[in-house]
Design an enzyme around this catalytic site. Structure first.
Site, PDB file in Angstrom:
ATOM      1  N   HIS A   2     -27.971  55.852  31.712  1.00 22.07           N
ATOM      2  CA  HIS A   2     -27.937  53.934  31.824  1.00 22.07           C
ATOM      3  C   HIS A   2     -28.023  52.947  31.190  1.00 22.07           C
ATOM      4  O   HIS A   2     -28.496  51.779  31.364  1.00 22.07           O
ATOM      5  CB  HIS A   2     -29.125  54.291  33.201  1.00 22.07           C
ATOM      6  CG  HIS A   2     -28.423  53.123  34.249  1.00 22.07           C
ATOM      7  ND1 HIS A   2     -27.133  52.472  33.637  1.00 22.07           N
ATOM      8  CD2 HIS A   2     -28.694  52.659  35.598  1.00 22.07           C
ATOM      9  CE1 HIS A   2     -27.577  51.757  34.683  1.00 22.07           C
ATOM     10  NE2 HIS A   2     -28.438  51.897  36.067  1.00 22.07           N
ATOM     11  N   ASP A  27     -23.102  52.036  32.830  1.00 21.22           N
ATOM     12  CA  ASP A  27     -23.290  51.189  33.839  1.00 21.22           C
ATOM     13  C   ASP A  27     -22.809  51.483  35.398  1.00 21.22           C
ATOM     14  O   ASP A  27     -22.076  52.962  35.045  1.00 21.22           O
ATOM     15  CB  ASP A  27     -23.060  49.772  34.243  1.00 21.22           C
ATOM     16  CG  ASP A  27     -21.691  49.389  33.854  1.00 21.22           C
ATOM     17  OD1 ASP A  27     -20.919  49.906  34.103  1.00 21.22           O
ATOM     18  OD2 ASP A  27     -21.499  48.396  33.047  1.00 21.22           O
TER      19      ASP A  27
END
Length: 503
Positions: free
Chosen positions: A473, A477
């Site tokens: 992450h 995204d």
């Protein structure tokens, strides 16, 4: 005591009669142009190599013959050489010799398991084994003796090194770097095989000390060439047109795919015992500790595999005629590569501090395998350039090597994206952990038949597979992961679209 003789032959570019220059004076960097007979490997690295590469200011190709002689009856220690990858110790998996056995050069001595790969160690001498320093499952240190060998006859080993001139203005680092790329360490026996088979030594990956090409490396390379798909080395003969095949009968039961490795019940533990963590499991400890520092996020989806099930059934006879088994994995791997072309950020790596991201040109897709030694992830190189046929052959080769514990560093290094086919054992969803320095991984569930509503609201039978993605992450995204998964899913649900984008 071994005596070392080093003889350098100069061969100009016009291939004139070779001349030999002999001198017992020690080598000096930049002083004179005499060739040395008595110099050490350290001297080669520290300077004497420079005037060999620039003898007489001529642009020449030189071949150095290194001869090592030892007397009959002498007992020499065969040490564990550096096998690269920063490995400092290995686990002895299997001995191929016993005390009193006679061995020859290139005979297999033992098989060792590091935390990265399994490697077969071969003999450098002709003689009789007098001592084994380790038992099976013992830990051997790099540089420590493995066996004692009593030499038979006057043992002489010879190796040749091809080098090329560089300009005097080059620095020592440039010379050393160029030498590492251009030299090929190999014995005359290996070179003879290279000439007979018309295989350049530069195309063979050496697993010996300092990258030396062993006989086993050459034989393995030849075997890979013979088993590799024709399109990788020559034009592929156009396949015969596919004969229309009747749809898969609804009443016919399909045999389930066999698991990667059959389950073998283990004996119950009668009392507590302590075992050290070694080999592949030790590598897993390092990888999972590194993965723990990555902020994972998951994305899950269902894929209708019905069209792909039918396509695979139609191609079953064709793949069998070509001599290989076609599973669903080649389609899944190829569709992954096609989707990575659209979203290259998932085919990337980050440094330890996550300050830089490197976008990888090659799609080296790793396939997690359940082997007798534990979980291991070899990868298929350059999937973006391979056909389904080529991917299937390489996948079968890696699977066979993994089951037999023969996967080497070349199969395990360089992965850029990973897939875990957990569905081959069972289960639907999973939470796969990223293999650093990669940034994404996918876990595939088993294909099962489920009822589904079609576009007309009718209930139909559908072959469904679940996929579980994990991504880093810090650099990926959720929207990017979802779009990537949608493209990947479209290729599998409509496999004919792969033909439009396959390069």
């Amino acid at each position: 005591m071994s005596a070392v003789l080093k003889l350098v032959r100069l061969r100009p570019n016009n291939f004139a009669t070779p001349a030999f220059r002999i001198s017992k004076r020690p080598c000096t960097t930049g002083k004179g142009r005499r060739l040395c007979l008595l110099h050490t490997p350290a001297a080669l690295k520290n300077g004497c190599l420079r005037h060999h590469l620039n003898y007489g200011g001529m642009n020449q190709c030189k071949r150095a013959f290194h001869l090592s002689a030892a007397r009959s009856g002498e007992i020499v220690q065969f040490t564990l050489a550096d096998i690269g990858e920063g490995i400092k110790e290995v686990n002895i998996k299997e001995w191929f010799i016993n005390i009193g056995d006679e061995v020859a050069q290139f005979d297999s001595i033992c098989e060792v398991q590091s935390d990265k790969a399994s490697v077969t160690i071969t003999s450098r001498y002709d003689g009789v084994v007098r001592r084994l320093y380790y038992n099976i499952d013992d830990i051997a240190k790099v540089g420590a003796p493995l066996v004692d060998i009593e030499l038979l006859g006057d043992t002489e080993t010879e190796e040749q090194v091809d080098t090329f001139d560089v300009e005097d203005s080059k620095s020592e680092e440039q010379i050393h770097g160029k030498l590492q790329v251009m030299k090929s360490l190999a014995t005359p026996a290996v070179r003879r095989i290279s000439i007979e088979q018309k295989i350049p030594l530069s195309s063979v990956i050496g697993t010996g000390k300092d990258g030396r090409i062993l006989k086993e490396d050459m034989l393995r390379h030849i075997e890979n060439l013979t088993r590799a798909p024709p399109g990788m080395f020559q034009c592929i003969t156009p396949p015969e047109p596919l004969v229309e095949t009747a749809p898969l009968p609804a009443a016919k039961k399909r045999k389930p795919e066999p698991a990667v490795r059959p389950y073998i019940p283990q004996a119950s533990v009668q009392e507590d015992r302590v075992e050290p963590i070694r080999g592949i499991r030790k590598a897993m400890v390092k990888s999972m500790n590194a993965a723990h520092a990555i902020p994972h996020f998951g994305y899950y989806d269902d894929i209708d595999m019905s069209s792909l099930v039918q396509l695979r059934y139609d191609l079953k006879s064709t793949s069998k005629a070509r001599g290989f088994k076609l599973s669903f994995m080649p389609f899944i791997i190829k569709s992954t590569s096609l989707a990575l072309l659209e979203y290259p950020v998932l085919n990337a790596s980050v440094d330890s501090n996550c300050e830089n991201i490197t976008y990888k040109a090659s799609h080296n897709i790793g396939i997690a395998m359940d082997t007798p030694d534990g979980l291991i992830v070899p990868n298929i190189k350059n999937v973006q350039s391979l056909s389904l046929h080529q991917i299937a052959l390489e996948l079968n080769r890696l699977h066979e090597l993994g089951i037999n514990g023969k996967l080497g560093p070349s199969e395990l290094k360089g992965g850029t994206f990973s897939l875990s086919n957990i569905g081959s054992i069972g289960g639907t969803y999973a939470r796969p952990l990223i293999m650093p320095p990669e940034v994404a991984i996918g876990a595939l569930g088993k294909i099962s038949v489920r009822p589904k509503f079609n576009h007309e609201g009718e209930i139909v039978k559908a072959h469904t597979m679940q996929v579980s993605w994990s991504a880093d992450h810090r650099v990926i995204d959720g929207a990017t992961m979802a779009r990537f998964s949608n493209i990947w899913k479209s290729y599998l649900e409509k496999p004919g679209t792969m033909l439009l984008d396959t390069r």
